[in-house]
Design an enzyme around this catalytic site. Structure first.
Site, PDB file in Angstrom:
ATOM      1  N   ARG A  44      78.805   7.737 105.192  1.00  0.00           N
ATOM      2  CA  ARG A  44      79.503   8.224 104.800  1.00  0.00           C
ATOM      3  C   ARG A  44      80.160   9.558 106.106  1.00  0.00           C
ATOM      4  O   ARG A  44      80.777   9.576 106.865  1.00  0.00           O
ATOM      5  CB  ARG A  44      78.527   9.619 104.503  1.00  0.00           C
ATOM      6  CG  ARG A  44      78.513   9.528 102.718  1.00  0.00           C
ATOM      7  CD  ARG A  44      77.636  10.231 102.496  1.00  0.00           C
ATOM      8  NE  ARG A  44      76.413  10.370 102.203  1.00  0.00           N
ATOM      9  CZ  ARG A  44      75.721   9.849 101.819  1.00  0.00           C
ATOM     10  NH1 ARG A  44      76.002   8.678 100.197  1.00  0.00           N
ATOM     11  NH2 ARG A  44      73.675   9.826 101.704  1.00  0.00           N
ATOM     12  N   PHE A  85      83.122   5.651  92.012  1.00  0.00           N
ATOM     13  CA  PHE A  85      82.412   5.730  92.445  1.00  0.00           C
ATOM     14  C   PHE A  85      81.483   6.961  92.869  1.00  0.00           C
ATOM     15  O   PHE A  85      80.219   6.917  93.559  1.00  0.00           O
ATOM     16  CB  PHE A  85      81.150   4.461  92.472  1.00  0.00           C
ATOM     17  CG  PHE A  85      82.156   3.579  92.119  1.00  0.00           C
ATOM     18  CD1 PHE A  85      82.019   2.924  90.111  1.00  0.00           C
ATOM     19  CD2 PHE A  85      83.186   2.835  92.582  1.00  0.00           C
ATOM     20  CE1 PHE A  85      83.003   2.296  89.652  1.00  0.00           C
ATOM     21  CE2 PHE A  85      83.483   1.064  91.888  1.00  0.00           C
ATOM     22  CZ  PHE A  85      83.797   1.442  90.593  1.00  0.00           C
ATOM     23  N   ASP A 128      84.121   9.512  89.212  1.00  0.00           N
ATOM     24  CA  ASP A 128      83.421   9.020  88.266  1.00  0.00           C
ATOM     25  C   ASP A 128      82.453   8.892  87.587  1.00  0.00           C
ATOM     26  O   ASP A 128      83.988   9.972  86.307  1.00  0.00           O
ATOM     27  CB  ASP A 128      82.385   9.418  88.907  1.00  0.00           C
ATOM     28  CG  ASP A 128      80.518   8.830  88.498  1.00  0.00           C
ATOM     29  OD1 ASP A 128      80.174   8.457  90.036  1.00  0.00           O
ATOM     30  OD2 ASP A 128      80.199   8.792  87.727  1.00  0.00           O
ATOM     31  N   SER A 129      82.358   8.165  86.470  1.00  0.00           N
ATOM     32  CA  SER A 129      82.001   7.974  84.382  1.00  0.00           C
ATOM     33  C   SER A 129      80.684   9.747  84.557  1.00  0.00           C
ATOM     34  O   SER A 129      80.888   9.418  83.057  1.00  0.00           O
ATOM     35  CB  SER A 129      82.374   7.150  84.289  1.00  0.00           C
ATOM     36  OG  SER A 129      80.639   6.744  84.088  1.00  0.00           O
ATOM     37  N   ASP A 163      82.162   2.439  95.409  1.00  0.00           N
ATOM     38  CA  ASP A 163      80.479   2.404  96.544  1.00  0.00           C
ATOM     39  C   ASP A 163      79.934   2.177  94.397  1.00  0.00           C
ATOM     40  O   ASP A 163      79.554   3.203  94.266  1.00  0.00           O
ATOM     41  CB  ASP A 163      80.801   3.397  97.279  1.00  0.00           C
ATOM     42  CG  ASP A 163      78.889   3.329  96.498  1.00  0.00           C
ATOM     43  OD1 ASP A 163      77.965   2.241  96.916  1.00  0.00           O
ATOM     44  OD2 ASP A 163      77.601   4.523  97.361  1.00  0.00           O
ATOM     45  N   CYS A 199      75.350  -2.961  96.698  1.00  0.00           N
ATOM     46  CA  CYS A 199      73.371  -2.083  96.799  1.00  0.00           C
ATOM     47  C   CYS A 199      73.570  -3.189  95.585  1.00  0.00           C
ATOM     48  O   CYS A 199      71.879  -3.058  95.076  1.00  0.00           O
ATOM     49  CB  CYS A 199      73.850  -0.869  96.375  1.00  0.00           C
ATOM     50  SG  CYS A 199      73.866  -0.213  94.567  1.00  0.00           S
TER      51      CYS A 199
HETATM   52  N1  SAH Z   1      78.766   7.657  96.974  1.00  0.00           N
HETATM   53  C1  SAH Z   1      78.133   7.708  95.889  1.00  0.00           C
HETATM   54  C2  SAH Z   1      76.626   6.671  95.221  1.00  0.00           C
HETATM   55  C3  SAH Z   1      76.871   5.908  93.623  1.00  0.00           C
HETATM   56  S1  SAH Z   1      76.303   5.503  93.013  1.00  0.00           S
HETATM   57  C4  SAH Z   1      77.142   8.121  97.191  1.00  0.00           C
HETATM   58  O1  SAH Z   1      77.131   8.350  97.943  1.00  0.00           O
HETATM   59  O2  SAH Z   1      76.503   8.954  96.460  1.00  0.00           O
HETATM   60  C5  SAH Z   1      77.924   4.960  91.556  1.00  0.00           C
HETATM   61  C6  SAH Z   1      78.104   6.097  90.812  1.00  0.00           C
HETATM   62  O3  SAH Z   1      78.977   5.105  89.902  1.00  0.00           O
HETATM   63  C7  SAH Z   1      77.092   7.105  89.877  1.00  0.00           C
HETATM   64  O4  SAH Z   1      77.719   8.074  89.829  1.00  0.00           O
HETATM   65  C8  SAH Z   1      77.539   6.481  88.514  1.00  0.00           C
HETATM   66  O5  SAH Z   1      77.449   7.492  87.639  1.00  0.00           O
HETATM   67  C9  SAH Z   1      79.597   5.662  88.445  1.00  0.00           C
HETATM   68  N2  SAH Z   1      79.690   5.137  87.758  1.00  0.00           N
HETATM   69  C10 SAH Z   1      78.975   3.811  86.799  1.00  0.00           C
HETATM   70  N3  SAH Z   1      80.045   2.832  86.707  1.00  0.00           N
HETATM   71  C11 SAH Z   1      81.492   3.565  86.816  1.00  0.00           C
HETATM   72  C12 SAH Z   1      82.582   3.696  86.216  1.00  0.00           C
HETATM   73  N4  SAH Z   1      82.497   2.007  84.957  1.00  0.00           N
HETATM   74  N5  SAH Z   1      83.586   4.061  86.915  1.00  0.00           N
HETATM   75  C13 SAH Z   1      82.795   5.493  86.830  1.00  0.00           C
HETATM   76  N6  SAH Z   1      81.916   4.952  87.313  1.00  0.00           N
HETATM   77  C14 SAH Z   1      81.045   4.869  87.602  1.00  0.00           C
END
Ligand code: SAH
Length: 394
Positions: free
Chosen positions: A206, A225, A247-248, A297, A337
């Site tokens: 970040r 995400f 995000d979902s 991510d 990850c």
């Molecule tokens: N980049 C973030 C962490 C991401 S964790 C940070 O720095 O804090 C992964 C995220 O993806 C989660 O919040 C989850 O809700 C979301 N997610 C999972 N599948 C998804 C999809 N198909 N579309 C959108 N978001 C999704």
């Protein structure tokens, strides 16, 4: 003291100080969940003291390779002290940090995060479950803190035959917390957030993103995400004109919005979308949208190597779409990850996404988890988070 004896020739990985004993390596012997066992070679020679786990494919996780070592409260306390001492060797610009990172700190199956003056622990192995009281005592003693929340609700607990447990293990206090990271603030909830509440492992990425936003003067950023908006806040802090975040999870997006406001950024610089990333990327392409920078991510698509094939297709798909949406010279911050996807394989996946999109790019940085989530020389499996910064060739 119970012992387990290995099959002939199966002692090699322990002799190289790898901390796991797989089911397939054991000739005979068993013990209670979490009980300390003496692991011996086929000829009866001492190899290690380990915690036994009857339900898991990883039947034993090593505590010590030293025959003279007693595995007791004092030993557990020393491991906790060493883990904490190691943190002072790393450059950590936050009051949210990982104090214990499993095998890397000699404590297989234990995660401990510190958010300000609150500790959050996750116990995911029979051995750490067995020594939970000793671990909790040692953590409070070593940190001088009084509050420890347990988040033992990770899926992997079921592989160990352990039930889910959450709640205060020591002391009590608010579950809604705020931390400083670099030069911004973020809120989190340790009771209902993902993992222990927050993705501390992406802290340094970040910061890199904020630096790039400043250097390249991003106008339009897409954060896929986004969870609670860590990369969104970083981009805004770096001066990005506008950030779209997808995000979902509705609750995660609410918190992301709150985190933007907390740092004093005007909400007119942001758009939040409660949507599926893959579908949204396709829709953006149809609309002819473009972005100066994109973050990908995603969650863990491949928990183990067995899921690698399907995960590879999913990673390739989103990376291909992102390449198409970038302006020439635009930057992709792309991550995996998944423990089941090696850094080498991830590079190949991103390459094949570029090939399909008809795009080449310069890999300007390789990224990994923050240093308080260390990978060690003797335990390469500890590498799970890897990232690439790709500059789309103009
Ligand atoms: N980049 C973030 C962490 C991401 S964790 C940070 O720095 O804090 C992964 C995220 O993806 C989660 O919040 C989850 O809700 C979301 N997610 C999972 N599948 C998804 C999809 N198909 N579309 C959108 N978001 C999704």
């Amino acid at each position: 003291m119970k012992s387990i004896r290995l099959k002939e020739g199966k002692e090699r990985s322990l002799q190289r100080r790898h901390p796991w004993v797989f089911d397939s390596a054991i000739a005979k012997g068993a013990a209670e969940p979490g009980e300390t066992v003496r692991v011996e070679s086929h000829s009866g020679q001492f190899l290690a003291w380990a915690a036994y786990s009857p339900a898991s494919r990883i039947k034993a996780r090593v505590w010590s390779f030293d025959e003279a070592q007693r595995i007791d409260a004092a030993f557990i306390g020393q491991l906790i002290d060493k883990a904490l001492a190691a943190r002072s060797l790393f450059d950590i610009q936050s009051d949210g940090l990982r104090l214990v990172h499993g095998e890397s700190d000699g404590l297989p199956g234990l995660i401990v995060d510190r958010y300000g003056d609150t500790l959050v622990a996750q116990f995911t192995s029979c051995g750490t479950e067995h020594f939970k009281t000793e671990i909790a005592d040692a953590l409070l003693r070593a940190t001088g803190l009084s509050r420890l929340y347990e988040r033992s609700d990770a899926n992997v607990r079921s592989l160990e035959g352990l039930p889910e447990v959450t709640g205060w293990l020591r002391g009590e206090g608010p579950v809604e917390l705020q931390i400083r990271e670099h030069y911004w603030q973020l809120t989190l909830n340790i009771a209902d957030g993902h993992k222990t509440g927050f993705y501390l492992d992406q802290r340094d990425s970040r910061q890199r993103f904020a630096v790039h936003a400043r250097h390249r003067q991003y106008k339009k950023v897409l954060n896929c995400f986004c969870y609670t908006g860590g990369f969104t806040v970083a981009a805004l802090a770096g001066g990005a004109a506008h950030v779209t975040s997808i995000d979902s999870s509705g609750p995660a997006l609410q918190r992301a919005k709150a985190n933007v406001a907390l740092n004093g950024f005007d909400e007119s610089r942001t758009t939040f979308m409660d949507a599926d990333v893959n579908a949204s990327l396709r829709a953006f392409i149809e609309q002819g949208a473009t972005f100066d920078a994109i973050v990908l991510d995603p969650p863990k698509f491949a928990p183990t190597a067995a899921h690698a094939d399907r995960a590879a297709r999913a990673y390739k798909d989103i990376n291909r779409l992102a390449f198409k949406l970038l302006v020439p010279g635009g930057e992709l911050f792309t991550y995996s990850c998944s423990g089941g996807i090696s850094a080498d394989l991830f590079h190949k996946i991103v390459a094949s996404a570029g090939m399909d999109a008809g795009v080449d790019g310069f890999i300007s940085e390789r990224l990994q988890g923050a240093p308080d989530h260390p990978m060690t020389v003797l335990f390469p499996e500890g590498e799970y988070l890897k990232g690439l910064v790709v500059v789309k060739k103009p």
